[in-house]
Design a protein around this motif. Structure first.
Motif, PDB file in Angstrom:
ATOM      1  N   THR A 102       2.651   0.369   5.380  1.00  0.00           N
ATOM      2  CA  THR A 102       1.737   1.703   5.965  1.00  0.00           C
ATOM      3  C   THR A 102       1.724   2.830   5.062  1.00  0.00           C
ATOM      4  N   HIS A 131      -1.014   4.654   2.830  1.00  0.00           N
ATOM      5  CA  HIS A 131      -1.210   6.147   2.947  1.00  0.00           C
ATOM      6  C   HIS A 131      -1.342   6.611   1.426  1.00  0.00           C
ATOM      7  N   ARG A 139      -5.020   7.670   7.936  1.00  0.00           N
ATOM      8  CA  ARG A 139      -3.744   7.626   8.964  1.00  0.00           C
ATOM      9  C   ARG A 139      -4.367   7.279  10.230  1.00  0.00           C
ATOM     10  N   ARG A 154      -2.665   3.557  12.023  1.00  0.00           N
ATOM     11  CA  ARG A 154      -1.801   3.608  13.011  1.00  0.00           C
ATOM     12  C   ARG A 154      -1.357   2.184  13.653  1.00  0.00           C
TER      13      ARG A 154
END
Length: 852
Positions: free
Chosen positions: A767, A771, A837, A841
């Motif tokens: 993740t 990002h 973002r 999640r």
């Protein structure tokens, strides 16, 4: 087809949210701008001043010129007549004996002359009185009180040395019968005593003016008028109105005869709210709004259609024809925009009220201006939003519905090519139009700011047309720089180069938000700076500036300039002058000028070869003009030029000087006594003094109400401040709309990559890496957008700057430029990173995996 469109909208609510928001905001802003423009175009003050009359004979209120052209065609001669008019800032007068002649006509009960004139009223405590909403005070003869009618509520009618004031002024100034007032007009300063207080029936005063009534025998001496400005006529009971109107028109000669609501036009122009300026302001507001709305809606809808290529391809494979898909896309867009227009209309009304309130605060619109709700305007705004969305959908889907099904399926993974010839042609036309505007339109004239916006809009259209091509060219070097930051930057560079159409869809709104707002802010800042510089240069030789609230009569100026120690003086009297060319009258700001003393106190930058010694400018029978005006009209020194003064008086003056420092001053300089005789206000605004010794102390002692300000501390003109405030408010409107558009576009583009992010997670990307990837892609996109926006801004601002003073500037105001650059960059980076973002999640991951 309708069921399919509604089903698609329900199923893809998230995908269509961005288009809905864009349409919602576009309709709201169009509705608000439309209501503002409609309200200012239809704003008419009530004819309260002449409410008790049947008709009014008015002195000149405009200059009308007729041009006649003949065209021979075969055996016929065609004659074409055109009448063009320009509104006066003063009021022409009527013959003194006209009221008596009108009263003698059959069917006329009475004819009352009204000599109206602006007057400054100061209480014994030194307080200057104004009417409601800071309206001017207008003086009249007592006999004309019956035209409203005003009736006494206290005291008695005025006699020599006394006056009657309206109840509203009395309340504002705490006046009672017996109070003393100081009256300042173009003829001088005098003291009167309040003999009575009057009011119209059921009110304390009129909305747009305060009223002061003098004895009829003293009006000419106080006002300087040699006749009435209007005559109110009351017919006898039962008289034939048509016959009465015809008889009055014949007796009035060429004077205007007004009836009904038109009677208000007979009032003094200074007593009527001026809506000429607000028309151009609100027209510009709706122009910016309409352009941004079309730009944003088109880009948003195009991006949405691009993201539906797979769905459209599947429909093609099951037998849908291109015509059916076009109808589907068009129907979806119409339904979506129509639904968005319903809540947008009330928001548009609120927007109009907020903007109008702010403009009233800035003084850019009359204090009496109110927004009028109008259902047709709101419907037209909604229709415009639906039409733009529909056309955008049809244009965006034109290729998606034409390609073969197998090719369409392939293009869901790779951006479609083609269409570059049409894009290039559109870009060539719009860029050529921008070049023509920047080259051939005089940007240093009154249309300069508006034309700079037009040229910027045309260049933005060219950028939008060539968006994928320009992005492909710029993305490569920017991506390589991003790739220096490691594998994440390298991957972001590859993605942005491959998806240049998606990058273009997101970058173009960034170009819009930066270029439009930077152009307006920087050009406005440049004009403000140049105006300040020229003002400082004009007054540098003076020791101080002497001003008085409401102005000084020439008689006071004559005493000031003869004070011991004064070595030079220049008194300026603001006015408006009308000049004609080709039968078209144009109104320009001007100054009456009175110079005295052996030393120069005002330097207008008179061109070499024309007289520049003190006493030459403002000499009787002559005038001076700005360099820009001389070039526009082709005048030469020595020419006799016809001019119309504020009250419509036509005179011919000889051009004796050409000056360069006209910003914040005026385009023409005339003799001050001539201006004072024909401008209803006719008072001096500023006296520039050059002196030594205790002149300032003597001025304070003899004229306590006058202000003596050192030249270095002189403030800029209020009109310039108000204009800059209006420009800044328009920037706020544009900035707010385009900022939301940028966030909206980024969100749409990011939401469409859910599958892509899920696939990257499946092959091992964390993740945090995703990002960083989204952040690097946003950085590349924002950089490309700002580079294009800076290029457009440089072209427009550079051309505008060169036209103003011959200096080419790329960055007029580093602080403003840097602030806008940083603000847009931060907005773009946040808009690119935050949606990613939200999508990445942890709880969204299983759904993404299943959807793959």
């Amino acid at each position: 087809m309708m069921r399919l469109a509604l089903g698609t909208l329900r199923r893809h609510r998230g995908a269509y949210a961005g288009t809905f928001l864009a349409a919602f905001l576009a309709v709201a802003l169009l509705a608000g701008g439309g209501l503002l423009l409609f309200s200012v175009l239809t704003a008419k003050p009530p004819a309260d001043r002449f409410a008790a009359t049947d008709l009014v004979v008015s002195g000149a209120r405009e200059v009308s010129l007729e041009t006649v052209t003949t065209k021979e065609k075969k055996d016929k001669v065609k004659v074409k007549r055109k009448v063009k008019a320009e509104r006066l800032t003063g009021a022409g007068v009527l013959p003194v004996d006209l009221a008596g002649r009108l009263e003698a006509l059959p069917g006329v009960a009475t004819a009352v002359a009204d000599a109206a004139f602006p007057v400054q009223v100061t209480t014994s405590a030194g307080r200057v009185l104004r009417g409601a909403d800071n309206a001017p005070v207008i003086g009249h003869g007592w006999a004309s009180a019956a035209l409203t009618p005003y009736t006494l509520t206290e005291g008695s009618r005025p006699d020599a040395g006394r006056a009657v004031v309206d109840a509203d002024l009395a309340a504002r100034g705490g006046l009672v019968v017996g109070s003393e007032l100081e009256l300042t007009t173009r003829t001088g300063v005098r003291t009167v005593q309040v003999s009575g207080i009057a009011a119209p029936a059921g009110r304390s005063g009129l909305a747009a003016q305060g009223a002061l009534f003098l004895p009829d025998a003293e009006v000419a001496a106080v006002s300087g008028l040699d006749g009435p400005t209007a005559i109110g006529v009351v017919g006898t009971p039962g008289a034939d109105r048509a016959a009465l109107l015809a008889a009055v028109r014949e007796a009035a000669g060429g004077a205007a005869v007004l009836t009904g609501a038109e009677r208000v036009r007979a009032d003094l122009p200074g007593a009527l709210p001026d809506y000429i300026g607000p028309i151009s302001i609100f027209g510009f507001v709706i122009g910016i709004t309409a352009f941004a709305a079309v730009f944003v809606l088109t880009g948003t809808v195009t991006l949405g259609v691009r993201q539906r290529l797979r769905e459209l391809a599947l429909l093609r494979t099951v037998g849908a024809t291109p015509g059916q898909l076009r109808r589907l896309l068009g129907l979806e867009s119409v339904v979506l925009a129509a639904v968005a227009a319903v809540p947008a209309a009330p928001l548009g009304v609120l927007f109009a009220h907020v903007v109008a309130a702010r403009f009233r605060t800035l003084g850019a619109v009359p204090a009496q201006f109110t927004v009028q709700a109008n259902v047709p305007v709101l419907l037209l705004a909604g229709l415009a939003g639906v039409l733009v969305t529909f056309v955008a959908a049809r244009i965006a889907g034109r290729r998606a519905v034409r390609v073969a099904p197998t090719q369409a399926l392939a293009e869901t993974a790779t951006a479609p090519a083609g269409g570059n010839a049409v894009r290039a042609l559109l870009a060539l036309v719009t860029a050529g139009g921008a070049i023509c505007v920047l080259t051939f339109v005089p940007l240093d004239g009154p249309l300069g700011m508006g034309m700079s916006f037009v040229s910027c809009a045309l260049l933005l259209c060219a950028v939008a047309a060539l968006g994928p091509v320009l992005v492909r060219v710029l993305t490569a070097p920017v991506a390589r720089l991003a790739g220096l930051g490691g594998s994440t930057g390298w991957l972001a560079g590859l993605i942005t180069r491959a998806e240049n159409r998606r990058v273009a869809a997101v970058a173009v709104p960034l170009v819009l938000i930066f270029a439009i707002n930077a152009t307006m802010l920087l050009n406005g800042s440049l004009l403000e700076r140049l105006t300040g510089q020229e003002q400082a240069a004009r007054t540098a030789s003076a020791t101080a500036q002497v001003t008085g609230t409401g102005g000084l009569p020439l008689s006071t100026v004559d005493r000031l300039v003869t004070l011991p120690g004064v070595t030079g003086a220049a008194a300026t009297l603001p006015t408006r002058v009308i000049v004609a060319q080709g039968g078209k009258p144009e109104d320009y700001p001007a100054q009456g000028l009175l110079v005295a003393g052996p030393e120069r106190a005002l330097d207008l930058g008179v061109q070499p070869g024309t007289p520049a010694v003190p006493g030459t400018l403002g000499a009787e029978g002559t005038f001076a003009a700005s360099l820009a005006l001389v070039r526009q009209y082709g005048w030469r020194v020595g020419d006799e030029v016809p001019l119309w003064l504020a009250d419509g008086h036509r005179t011919a003056l000889r051009l004796t000087a050409v000056y360069e420092r006209a910003r914040g001053f005026g385009e023409l300089v005339l003799p001050a006594p001539l201006v004072a005789a024909h401008d209803p206000r006719g008072t001096v605004s500023t006296v520039a003094l050059r002196y030594h010794g205790d002149v300032a102390d003597r001025i304070h002692a003899d004229w306590p109400a006058l202000r003596v300000t050192p030249t270095a501390a002189a403030a800029p003109a209020g009109d310039a401040q108000n204009q800059q405030g209006a420009w800044e408010l328009m920037v706020v409107i544009s900035l707010g709309f385009t900022a939301i558009a940028v966030v909206n576009t980024f969100a749409i583009a990011t939401a469409a990559r859910r599958r892509e992010y899920a696939d990257l997670r499946l092959v091992g990307a964390t993740t945090r890496q995703l990002h960083r990837l989204a952040g690097r892609e946003a950085l590349i996109t924002v950089t490309v957008g700002l580079l294009l926006g800076a290029a457009v801004t440089a072209v427009v601002v550079g051309a505008f700057s060169t036209a103003q003073d011959g200096t080419f500037r790329l960055i007029v105001d580093p602080g403003t430029y840097g602030g806008l650059l940083g603000g847009v960059a931060l907005l773009g980076l946040l808009a690119g990173a935050l949606p990613a973002r939200f999508i990445l999640r942890r709880r969204s991951l299983p759904a993404l995996v299943e959807g793959s």
